[in-house]
Design a protein around this motif. Structure first.
Motif, PDB file in Angstrom:
ATOM      1  N   SER A 150      -2.312   8.421 -20.349  1.00 54.65           N
ATOM      2  CA  SER A 150      -2.793   7.046 -20.170  1.00 54.65           C
ATOM      3  C   SER A 150      -1.674   6.015 -20.257  1.00 54.65           C
ATOM      4  O   SER A 150      -1.830   4.889 -19.789  1.00 54.65           O
ATOM      5  N   LYS A 151      -0.535   6.391 -20.854  1.00 56.51           N
ATOM      6  CA  LYS A 151       0.581   5.458 -20.983  1.00 56.51           C
ATOM      7  C   LYS A 151       1.671   5.691 -19.929  1.00 56.51           C
ATOM      8  O   LYS A 151       2.668   4.959 -19.909  1.00 56.51           O
ATOM      9  N   ALA A 152       1.483   6.678 -19.074  1.00 55.43           N
ATOM     10  CA  ALA A 152       2.503   6.992 -18.070  1.00 55.43           C
ATOM     11  C   ALA A 152       2.582   5.880 -17.030  1.00 55.43           C
ATOM     12  O   ALA A 152       1.559   5.502 -16.443  1.00 55.43           O
ATOM     13  N   PRO A 153       3.776   5.331 -16.756  1.00 53.84           N
ATOM     14  CA  PRO A 153       3.895   4.265 -15.756  1.00 53.84           C
ATOM     15  C   PRO A 153       3.665   4.799 -14.348  1.00 53.84           C
ATOM     16  O   PRO A 153       4.155   5.883 -13.994  1.00 53.84           O
ATOM     17  N   ALA A 154       2.930   4.042 -13.559  1.00 49.24           N
ATOM     18  CA  ALA A 154       2.662   4.442 -12.180  1.00 49.24           C
ATOM     19  C   ALA A 154       3.936   4.381 -11.352  1.00 49.24           C
ATOM     20  O   ALA A 154       4.876   3.643 -11.667  1.00 49.24           O
ATOM     21  N   ALA A 155       3.964   5.150 -10.282  1.00 50.12           N
ATOM     22  CA  ALA A 155       5.152   5.232  -9.434  1.00 50.12           C
ATOM     23  C   ALA A 155       5.334   3.964  -8.616  1.00 50.12           C
ATOM     24  O   ALA A 155       4.422   3.549  -7.900  1.00 50.12           O
ATOM     25  N   ASN A 156       6.503   3.360  -8.713  1.00 47.50           N
ATOM     26  CA  ASN A 156       6.874   2.237  -7.866  1.00 47.50           C
ATOM     27  C   ASN A 156       7.737   2.763  -6.723  1.00 47.50           C
ATOM     28  O   ASN A 156       8.905   2.413  -6.570  1.00 47.50           O
ATOM     29  N   SER A 157       7.165   3.645  -5.912  1.00 47.50           N
ATOM     30  CA  SER A 157       7.912   4.233  -4.803  1.00 47.50           C
ATOM     31  C   SER A 157       6.984   4.630  -3.669  1.00 47.50           C
ATOM     32  O   SER A 157       5.803   4.920  -3.875  1.00 47.50           O
ATOM     33  N   CYS A 158       7.553   4.610  -2.474  1.00 50.90           N
ATOM     34  CA  CYS A 158       6.869   5.052  -1.263  1.00 50.90           C
ATOM     35  C   CYS A 158       7.814   5.949  -0.484  1.00 50.90           C
ATOM     36  O   CYS A 158       9.030   5.761  -0.495  1.00 50.90           O
ATOM     37  N   GLY A 159       7.235   6.916   0.224  1.00 48.13           N
ATOM     38  CA  GLY A 159       8.009   7.757   1.119  1.00 48.13           C
ATOM     39  C   GLY A 159       7.496   7.618   2.540  1.00 48.13           C
ATOM     40  O   GLY A 159       6.282   7.617   2.773  1.00 48.13           O
ATOM     41  N   ARG A 160       8.438   7.479   3.475  1.00 45.85           N
ATOM     42  CA  ARG A 160       8.080   7.348   4.897  1.00 45.85           C
ATOM     43  C   ARG A 160       8.777   8.460   5.662  1.00 45.85           C
ATOM     44  O   ARG A 160       9.979   8.704   5.477  1.00 45.85           O
ATOM     45  N   ILE A 161       8.032   9.138   6.532  1.00 49.80           N
ATOM     46  CA  ILE A 161       8.595  10.277   7.246  1.00 49.80           C
ATOM     47  C   ILE A 161       8.233  10.185   8.725  1.00 49.80           C
ATOM     48  O   ILE A 161       7.079   9.927   9.084  1.00 49.80           O
ATOM     49  N   ASP A 162       9.234  10.369   9.575  1.00 48.60           N
ATOM     50  CA  ASP A 162       9.081  10.308  11.030  1.00 48.60           C
ATOM     51  C   ASP A 162       8.889  11.725  11.556  1.00 48.60           C
ATOM     52  O   ASP A 162       9.839  12.525  11.598  1.00 48.60           O
TER      53      ASP A 162
END
Length: 520
Positions: free
Chosen positions: A258-270
């Motif tokens: 419950s205390k784990a920080p959410a991911a501030n990341s995105c991945g984009r793939i072509d």
């Protein structure tokens, strides 16, 4: 660009939301002791037909539990909704259930819970419409679980109503335990091939030959499937680059804490490249688990809802501890056409927490319908984060433009202003004639067809955007009226047959109302 106060009621909490006709949203929750949606016999309902024009709802009867289920449209416009939970002691279990809903604008449509069932139980499964008009049903577990396991995993897919066969899929074994609600996108440039994603892994898979075409690299960062939930979107497709397929996956969580920080990341793939790789970006500066993604008519994407920490799931310790309790109120806008350093814009915040079991979908006027949030095992209005029955409309930035909006009056000679609930039928690879009213003497037209999808648990099943080629604009003999020639999508791999919506934009401002169409 602002959010309404959320005073409207949708009757049932929107764990699932799907636009079934131009002015109606089908709301689906799980079986619970809801006090808002009551049937004529006095019993509780957990599905409503919600009117976007007068903010009223009609409660629909169900006799099976729709908890954590899935949906997709057949080519004829019928919604197929499958799976569910154990019934909560209120109704029949829904694990193997198939339900059909034929859309309407009036009060005539109801659920049809058919005797025919899926071959095996599915909980947290995913669906999408195939190019042949059937629906693809994949994954899930065979009973209610917080995290999937080898014992209850259902590593198969089936195609409804075409076949009565479960096809094994090794990918759903390799991605345990975080592989519920796998992400599925049919590719526009390869016959019978789809992109499958779960946990951190993805493959290209031919669902007809049952062969894995390619194993793709793992996405960097944490897992991004339930309960460490991120969201996935097939970026807008365009004739300008031959419908090049690119996938964007954002958010997630590193662990069930419950205390784990959410991911501030995105991945984009072509996926058009010979050796696709993930190009990583931040998530608009805000870590987010359980986000929703909505493609706009201007080919940008809004990410909305979710939490800054925790994971997807219910309250623990007799309802006193939340597994996600730090809501993200601020939406962000992503422009895939811009340079990476300039793709993100922060938008106006809401005042309503939308975390576990929240939804968001585009609607006919270019705004976003936002609803749901239900972190409770059963109805509890007195919790810190109670079951949410309010709905909101989010207005993207193009609503502030002073450019005159277009009013579409006819498509292929059919009147679009006297809408009866029946979509206008269009064919693939066809030149469409659209008549519009506008006071702009020099309009600049951008056209698209969008399938809004079926939304639940940060998974928008079947959401699809296709830019249309505008091949001609000329005035008519009537004042402030023009005709626009646009080319429809070339085939069913670019966008599946069935219900979608045609939007026009003038200099970046969406038309008054989209046209409800049926491709095929």
């Amino acid at each position: 660009m602002t959010l309404e106060d959320g005073k409207k009621l949708d009757g049932a909490s929107a764990m699932h939301a799907v636009v079934t006709s131009k002015y109606k949203v089908l709301i689906i929750d799980k079986a619970e002791r809801n006090r808002e949606a009551i049937l004529p016999d006095g019993k509780t309902g957990w599905s409503t037909q919600y009117s976007l024009t007068n903010n009223t709802f009609r409660t629909l009867k169900l006799t099976s539990d729709t908890f954590c289920s899935a949906g997709a449209f057949l080519a004829n416009g019928t919604l197929v909704e499958t799976a569910g939970g154990d019934g909560m002691g209120l109704t029949g279990e829904g694990y193997r259930k198939i339900r059909l809903f034929t859309p309407c604008e009036d009060a005539s449509c109801t659920w049809n819970e058919i005797p025919d069932t899926m071959l095996n139980a599915r909980w947290y499964n995913t669906m999408t419409t195939l190019p042949d008009g059937n629906v693809f049903i994949i994954g899930g577990s065979t009973r209610s679980v917080a995290i999937n396991s080898k014992i209850v995993n259902n590593p198969t897919f089936e195609i409804y109503p075409r076949s009565r066969e479960q096809i094994p899929l090794q990918f759903l074994i390799d991605t345990l335990p975080n592989n519920l609600y796998p992400q599925v996108h049919v590719l526009p440039d390869r016959e019978d091939t789809m992109f499958l994603f779960a946990n951190k892994k993805s493959i290209l898979y031919n669902y007809e030959t049952r062969e894995t075409i390619a194993f793709l690299p793992d996405i960097p960062g944490p897992p991004r499937s339930y309960p460490l939930t991120g969201t996935s979107v097939l970026l807008p497709l365009s004739y300008r680059n031959n419908y090049k397929p690119e996938i964007l996956i954002c958010g997630g969580s590193p662990k069930t804490d419950s205390k784990a920080p959410a991911a501030n990341s995105c991945g984009r793939i072509d996926l058009s490249k010979d050796k696709p790789v993930w190009d990583m970006d931040d998530f608009g500066g805000i870590g987010r688990v359980m986000p929703d993604s909505v493609i706009l008519p201007n080919a940008q994407i809004v990410f909305i809802n979710g939490a800054k920490k925790g994971f997807a799931g219910y309250v623990k310790a007799k309802g006193t501890r939340f597994v996600n309790s730090d809501p993200v109120f601020t939406p962000v806008l992503y422009d895939p056409a811009k340079e990476k350093s300039d793709r993100w814009t922060t938008l106006a915040p809401s005042k309503i927490a939308r975390m576990y079991h929240s939804t968001a979908t585009l609607i006919y006027d270019g705004s976003i319908f936002v609803a749901g949030s239900n972190p409770q095992p059963d109805f509890n209005p007195n919790s810190l984060f109670p079951t949410e029955y309010r709905a909101e409309k989010f207005y993207p930035p193009y609503f502030t433009s002073s450019t005159p909006r277009l009013t579409i009056t006819s498509l292929l000679g059919e009147d679009t202003l006297s809408y009866s609930g029946v979509p206008i039928k269009i064919k693939y690879d066809q030149t469409l004639t659209v008549t519009t009213k506008t006071s702009d003497p020099e309009p600049e037209i951008f056209a698209s067809i969008i399938h809004f999808g079926f939304v639940t648990h940060s998974t928008n099943m079947g959401q699809r955007f296709v830019e249309l080629n505008v091949v001609g604009i000329k005035p008519t003999r009537n004042e402030n009226e023009i005709t626009i020639k646009v080319e429809s999508p070339p085939n069913a791999y670019v966008i599946a047959p069935g219900p979608s919506y045609l939007f026009l934009m003038n200099k970046g401002r969406v038309c008054d109302e989209a046209v409800h169409v049926s491709l095929g």
